[in-house]
Design an enzyme around this catalytic site. Structure first.
Site, short mmCIF file in Angstrom:
data_model
loop_
_atom_site.label_atom_id
_atom_site.label_comp_id
_atom_site.label_asym_id
_atom_site.label_seq_id
_atom_site.Cartn_x
_atom_site.Cartn_y
_atom_site.Cartn_z
N ARG A 52 0.82 -1.21 0.00
CA ARG A 52 0.00 0.00 0.00
C ARG A 52 0.86 1.26 0.00
O ARG A 52 0.46 2.30 -0.55
CB ARG A 52 -0.97 -0.01 1.20
CG ARG A 52 -1.99 -1.13 1.12
CD ARG A 52 -2.87 -1.18 2.36
NE ARG A 52 -3.94 -0.21 2.32
CZ ARG A 52 -5.18 -0.44 1.90
NH1 ARG A 52 -5.51 -1.64 1.44
NH2 ARG A 52 -6.10 0.51 1.92
N GLU A 195 -13.12 -1.83 -0.86
CA GLU A 195 -12.92 -0.79 0.15
C GLU A 195 -13.62 0.53 -0.15
O GLU A 195 -13.82 0.88 -1.31
CB GLU A 195 -11.42 -0.50 0.31
CG GLU A 195 -10.59 -1.71 0.71
CD GLU A 195 -9.12 -1.38 0.84
OE1 GLU A 195 -8.79 -0.27 1.32
OE2 GLU A 195 -8.28 -2.23 0.45
#
Length: 244
Positions: A52, A195
């Site tokens: 990420r 998400e």
């Protein structure tokens, strides 16, 4: 679209992080936590976090690029696949689930993905990074640019980013709602990890539900809320066990 947006999104926090959330009166992104010198108890996989860190968002309307770690991640389901990771199972009796309405997707700069945001075909131990321009109503495809080249990962699929709620039907709602199963376990897990990404911070006033996996933790959390004098700001923490 209205039916899709009638639901909720969820974020898990370890109860040891609850006081700092109440102190800040907000749930902060990893980037904001780092800037403030706050070191929370992490339930994230380090390998996933390292991926990420190599993902950046760049939209034409944005003055500058934004790291994925500058967003607070929520899931479309209360028990995403990460919930069943061994290190989380060890702590599950200490995890609170925070709930927000999916109408948060209408707010400026809030993004959503059709799978785990970290899955961008990046090599796990490589150096390449990716800049993502999310799909929008004006251009309904997600654009990726890899530097210095790539992607070099071996994953089968990647997750697209979206900046316009008009594209909410791009998500695989059958899988998210539990009515559809995919034999490809990796793909099923990726989709179940879709998400909602909220920039920088989520004010406590946006939280509409807080749930604990046992009555004792609910009481402990409510005592902390009372200590900070926030009983009228956030919902009472209640005991609730979500279905698998």
């Amino acid at each position: 679209m209205r039916n899709f947006l009638s639901g909720y999104a969820y974020h898990m926090v370890h109860v040891s992080n609850f006081p700092s959330i109440l102190s800040e009166k907000a749930l902060l992104s990893n980037e904001k936590l780092s800037q403030k010198g706050i070191k929370p108890f992490s339930i994230a996989w380090e390998t996933v976090q390292s991926l990420r860190k190599r993902i950046t968002i760049q939209r034409p309307v944005m003055p500058s690029r934004r790291q994925l770690h500058s967003y607070v991640p929520f899931y479309f389901i209360p028990r995403p696949p990460m919930f069943y990771a061994p290190h989380i199972q060890e702590n599950q009796n200490q995890l609170l689930v925070l709930e927000v309405e999916l109408t948060i997707l209408y707010e400026p700069e809030v993004l959503f993905t059709d799978g785990n945001a970290s899955m961008q075909k990046l090599s796990r131990y490589g150096m390449e990074v990716v800049v993502i321009d999310p799909a929008s109503a004006q251009r309904d495809t997600c654009i990726r640019r890899y530097h210095p080249g790539g992607p070099h990962g071996t994953g089968e699929n990647w997750s697209d980013f979206y900046s316009d709620v008009a594209l909410i039907d791009r998500l695989n709602w059958g899988v998210l709602n539990g009515g559809t199963y995919i034999d490809n376990r990796e793909e099923f897990t990726r989709i179940r990890s879709s998400e909602v990404l909220i920039p920088d911070r989520l004010p406590l006033s946006k939280i509409v539900g807080i749930y604990a996996p046992n009555p004792g933790l609910a009481q402990k959390a409510n005592d902390v809320v009372k200590m900070y004098g926030l009983e009228k700001v956030i919902p009472k923490v209640v005991y609730r066990v979500f279905p698998r």
